[in-house]
Design a protein around this motif. Sequence first.
Motif, PDB file in Angstrom:
ATOM      1  N   SER A 190       0.836  -1.200   0.000  1.00 58.49           N
ATOM      2  CA  SER A 190       0.000   0.000   0.000  1.00 58.49           C
ATOM      3  C   SER A 190       0.872   1.252   0.000  1.00 58.49           C
ATOM      4  N   GLU A 191       2.030   1.168   0.672  1.00 58.80           N
ATOM      5  CA  GLU A 191       2.975   2.287   0.717  1.00 58.80           C
ATOM      6  C   GLU A 191       3.561   2.547  -0.668  1.00 58.80           C
ATOM      7  N   VAL A 192       3.978   1.478  -1.334  1.00 57.43           N
ATOM      8  CA  VAL A 192       4.510   1.604  -2.694  1.00 57.43           C
ATOM      9  C   VAL A 192       3.462   2.206  -3.613  1.00 57.43           C
ATOM     10  N   GLU A 193       2.225   1.737  -3.458  1.00 59.20           N
ATOM     11  CA  GLU A 193       1.149   2.200  -4.330  1.00 59.20           C
ATOM     12  C   GLU A 193       0.862   3.689  -4.133  1.00 59.20           C
ATOM     13  N   LYS A 194       0.932   4.139  -2.884  1.00 60.75           N
ATOM     14  CA  LYS A 194       0.668   5.556  -2.597  1.00 60.75           C
ATOM     15  C   LYS A 194       1.775   6.464  -3.126  1.00 60.75           C
ATOM     16  N   LEU A 195       3.024   5.982  -3.055  1.00 57.67           N
ATOM     17  CA  LEU A 195       4.160   6.875  -3.257  1.00 57.67           C
ATOM     18  C   LEU A 195       4.799   6.801  -4.638  1.00 57.67           C
ATOM     19  N   CYS A 196       4.746   5.638  -5.286  1.00 56.14           N
ATOM     20  CA  CYS A 196       5.635   5.399  -6.420  1.00 56.14           C
ATOM     21  C   CYS A 196       5.023   5.768  -7.770  1.00 56.14           C
ATOM     22  N   LEU A 219      -2.521  -6.346 -15.922  1.00 51.91           N
ATOM     23  CA  LEU A 219      -2.207  -7.704 -15.521  1.00 51.91           C
ATOM     24  C   LEU A 219      -3.008  -8.144 -14.300  1.00 51.91           C
ATOM     25  N   THR A 220      -3.795  -7.256 -13.744  1.00 54.39           N
ATOM     26  CA  THR A 220      -4.513  -7.576 -12.515  1.00 54.39           C
ATOM     27  C   THR A 220      -6.007  -7.706 -12.776  1.00 54.39           C
ATOM     28  N   ARG A 221      -6.706  -8.059 -11.735  1.00 61.43           N
ATOM     29  CA  ARG A 221      -8.144  -8.271 -11.851  1.00 61.43           C
ATOM     30  C   ARG A 221      -8.909  -7.253 -11.031  1.00 61.43           C
ATOM     31  N   THR A 222     -10.076  -6.877 -11.518  1.00 60.34           N
ATOM     32  CA  THR A 222     -10.963  -5.975 -10.807  1.00 60.34           C
ATOM     33  C   THR A 222     -11.927  -6.803  -9.956  1.00 60.34           C
ATOM     34  N   ASN A 223     -12.171  -6.348  -8.737  1.00 60.69           N
ATOM     35  CA  ASN A 223     -13.110  -7.038  -7.840  1.00 60.69           C
ATOM     36  C   ASN A 223     -14.505  -6.434  -8.005  1.00 60.69           C
ATOM     37  N   LEU A 224     -15.493  -7.292  -8.242  1.00 53.26           N
ATOM     38  CA  LEU A 224     -16.877  -6.841  -8.418  1.00 53.26           C
ATOM     39  C   LEU A 224     -17.778  -7.472  -7.362  1.00 53.26           C
ATOM     40  N   ASP A 256     -10.741 -10.398 -15.039  1.00 59.85           N
ATOM     41  CA  ASP A 256      -9.583  -9.901 -15.768  1.00 59.85           C
ATOM     42  C   ASP A 256      -9.963  -8.558 -16.368  1.00 59.85           C
ATOM     43  N   THR A 257      -9.153  -7.546 -16.088  1.00 55.69           N
ATOM     44  CA  THR A 257      -9.538  -6.180 -16.436  1.00 55.69           C
ATOM     45  C   THR A 257      -9.838  -6.015 -17.921  1.00 55.69           C
ATOM     46  N   PRO A 280      -8.110  -2.732  -9.229  1.00 55.35           N
ATOM     47  CA  PRO A 280      -7.017  -3.625  -8.861  1.00 55.35           C
ATOM     48  C   PRO A 280      -5.926  -2.878  -8.112  1.00 55.35           C
ATOM     49  N   THR A 281      -5.325  -3.533  -7.147  1.00 55.11           N
ATOM     50  CA  THR A 281      -4.271  -2.917  -6.354  1.00 55.11           C
ATOM     51  C   THR A 281      -2.925  -3.522  -6.724  1.00 55.11           C
ATOM     52  N   LEU A 282      -1.886  -2.855  -6.270  1.00 56.16           N
ATOM     53  CA  LEU A 282      -0.540  -3.380  -6.483  1.00 56.16           C
ATOM     54  C   LEU A 282      -0.383  -4.737  -5.809  1.00 56.16           C
ATOM     55  N   GLU A 283      -1.096  -4.936  -4.690  1.00 53.96           N
ATOM     56  CA  GLU A 283      -1.034  -6.223  -4.004  1.00 53.96           C
ATOM     57  C   GLU A 283      -1.563  -7.351  -4.888  1.00 53.96           C
ATOM     58  N   ASP A 284      -2.660  -7.066  -5.620  1.00 50.63           N
ATOM     59  CA  ASP A 284      -3.177  -8.061  -6.565  1.00 50.63           C
ATOM     60  C   ASP A 284      -2.105  -8.429  -7.580  1.00 50.63           C
ATOM     61  N   LEU A 285      -1.463  -7.406  -8.104  1.00 47.48           N
ATOM     62  CA  LEU A 285      -0.427  -7.620  -9.110  1.00 47.48           C
ATOM     63  C   LEU A 285       0.730  -8.431  -8.537  1.00 47.48           C
ATOM     64  N   PHE A 286       1.134  -8.065  -7.331  1.00 43.82           N
ATOM     65  CA  PHE A 286       2.248  -8.739  -6.685  1.00 43.82           C
ATOM     66  C   PHE A 286       1.930 -10.218  -6.473  1.00 43.82           C
TER      67      PHE A 286
END
Length: 302
Positions: A190-196, A219-224, A256-257, A280-286
């Motif tokens: 979440s920190e990486v996502e906010k800052l980078c 590359l990530t998925r959206t949550n519905l 899948d987005t 999708p979040t960076l965590e999903d991607l990770f």
Amino acid sequence: MPVLQTTNLTKKFGKFTALDGVNIEVNEGEVYGFIGPNGAGKSTTIRILLGILKATKGNVTIFGKDAWSNAVSIHERIAYVPGDVNLWPNLTGGEVIDLFVKLRGGNNQSRREALIKRFELDPTKKCRTYSKGNRQKVALVAAFSSDADLYILDEPTSGLDPLMEKVFQDCVLEAKQAGKSILLSSHILSEVEKLCDRVGIIRQGKIIESGSLSEMRHLTRTNLLVETKQDIVALSEVEGVHAIEREGNEISFQVDTEKLDDVIRYISKFGLVKLQSAPPTLEDLFMRHYEGNITAGAGREV
């Protein structure tokens, strides 16, 4: 010219290849997120950037200078914070901060005092009495008190509580606004996502994905979360749909987005009553990158 650049960076320890062709580029005024699990090669990369280790192959430049042969002059313009800070036990926190700031040729007392207050650090205590979190605060205050052009931060918020993490994030954004460059290695996604601005994911010594967050989110998925007037039939057979869960009248699932448009069109046939979408979040991607095995129908591994 990039502030920091590695080209085909390779590091071998005997027969073991710790880094295999790593390419990183950090530009002026940019925060670059460097993420990966323990043992992926993050710390080895950072040691080479700092001139502590010599690369086996490849080029590493900081401010246009070779990181190994010009390490001394480069260090005059960088600030480094490790994830586990070791300090002189008989010096006070304030004395350590002053020492680090003077080594870089700075002496901004007002900035030092403001940062000590923001991080709620008691600078009069001996370093041997500090907790891990307080040792991190000493290193962070020393780093942000200096007028560095590049900040290399390796798990810098290790041991900090959430309030202090927020103070750290504010300091990073202020440095960015001042045109400074930051390489941030962190497990806190979440920190990486906010800052980078851009992110590189390293796995087993290789950069397996890099780019801006918007570029990587395909590359990530959206949550519905949906509720419909009629029961949705054959949802599991729709291409791009994963992890379906039913709770009462609501259904939650991942999409899948790139298939989102088709899926929305399909479920709308059943009379939408409620639709909630979480990006999708960076965590999903990770997690997609580090899933050990891709289960049947879970899409391609990237």
